[in-house]
Design an enzyme around this catalytic site. Structure first.
Site, short mmCIF file in Angstrom:
data_model
loop_
_atom_site.label_atom_id
_atom_site.label_comp_id
_atom_site.label_asym_id
_atom_site.label_seq_id
_atom_site.Cartn_x
_atom_site.Cartn_y
_atom_site.Cartn_z
N GLU A 43 0.84 -1.19 0.00
CA GLU A 43 0.00 0.00 0.00
C GLU A 43 0.88 1.25 0.00
O GLU A 43 1.39 1.65 1.04
CB GLU A 43 -0.90 -0.04 1.24
CG GLU A 43 -1.83 1.13 1.36
CD GLU A 43 -2.65 1.12 2.65
OE1 GLU A 43 -3.19 2.17 2.99
OE2 GLU A 43 -2.74 0.07 3.32
N ASP A 112 -1.88 -1.70 5.24
CA ASP A 112 -1.89 -1.25 6.63
C ASP A 112 -3.02 -1.93 7.40
O ASP A 112 -4.04 -2.29 6.83
CB ASP A 112 -2.10 0.27 6.71
CG ASP A 112 -0.92 1.05 6.12
OD1 ASP A 112 0.16 0.46 5.94
OD2 ASP A 112 -1.08 2.27 5.85
N ASP A 116 -8.64 1.76 5.83
CA ASP A 116 -8.24 1.91 4.41
C ASP A 116 -7.49 0.68 3.92
O ASP A 116 -7.69 0.21 2.81
CB ASP A 116 -7.36 3.16 4.22
CG ASP A 116 -8.17 4.45 4.22
OD1 ASP A 116 -9.40 4.37 3.99
OD2 ASP A 116 -7.58 5.52 4.45
#
Length: 197
Positions: A43, A112, A116
């Site tokens: 990410e 993460d 998100d």
């Protein structure tokens, strides 16, 4: 010989933005460590920046994602060709014509441990299930779990994957300080090595 040269040239010619490739690939039948070949779909650049210096250059590749991928649920296959990032993931993995050409044995989603990150993870799982279901069913898709907390004092360090683990570690390590990792980019490259090994 011509055929072998063309195959070699084809491998060298794979230039994909955001891909830091490794040397050993799963589709190389004679490769000694081919089973270890792994690509991390990370990410953003901060996570990629931590993973690139700690990876095993021979067997671990990093592909850094630009934000949230397209939600392709219910879309036709042409969505891949219209979306640069999904197209580049497919090319990096070598799976356009099926998983016979799969370049990495393990495809690891490295996002993460926040809302998100979970959303990105789910969008990628949707992408693979929608267009490359065989990759998932044959056990090539993995999820990297990294710790949420580090509890330590001068003598001892413990990594914790839940609040309950953190609380237990705080009781057993005297005079400890607690660090909450908000994202992969916050873990130092030196610490990150064991998590991707």
């Amino acid at each position: 010989i011509k055929k072998e040269a063309r195959e070699r040239a084809k491998k060298v010619a794979i230039r994909i933005p955001k891909l830091t490739d490794c040397k050993v690939h799963f589709d190389d039948a004679k490769g000694k460590r081919r089973e270890e070949s792994t690509i991390f779909l990370s990410e953003g650049d901060s996570a990629g920046g931590v993973m690139i210096p700690t990876r095993d250059v021979a067997t671990q590749a990093i592909f850094t994602l630009k934000g949230k991928p397209l939600n392709c649920h219910g879309m036709k296959r042409d969505a891949i060709y219209k979306n640069e990032e999904l197209y580049n993931i497919m090319r990096a993995l070598g799976i356009e014509d099926g998983i016979e050409g799969l370049r990495y044995n393990r495809v690891v989603l490295a996002t993460d441990a926040d809302v998100d990150g979970m959303h990105i993870r789910n969008l990628l799982i949707t992408y693979f299930l929608r267009y490359f279901e065989e990759l998932v069913l044959k056990g090539h898709l993995y999820i990297l779990e990294t710790p949420l907390f580090r509890v330590r004092n001068k003598a001892q360090t413990r990594y914790c994957f839940s609040e309950a683990e953190r609380d237990e570690a705080m009781k057993s390590i005297r005079g400890s300080e607690v660090t909450r990792f908000k994202g992969l980019g916050e873990i130092s490259p030196k610490e990150f090595g064991p998590f991707i090994g």
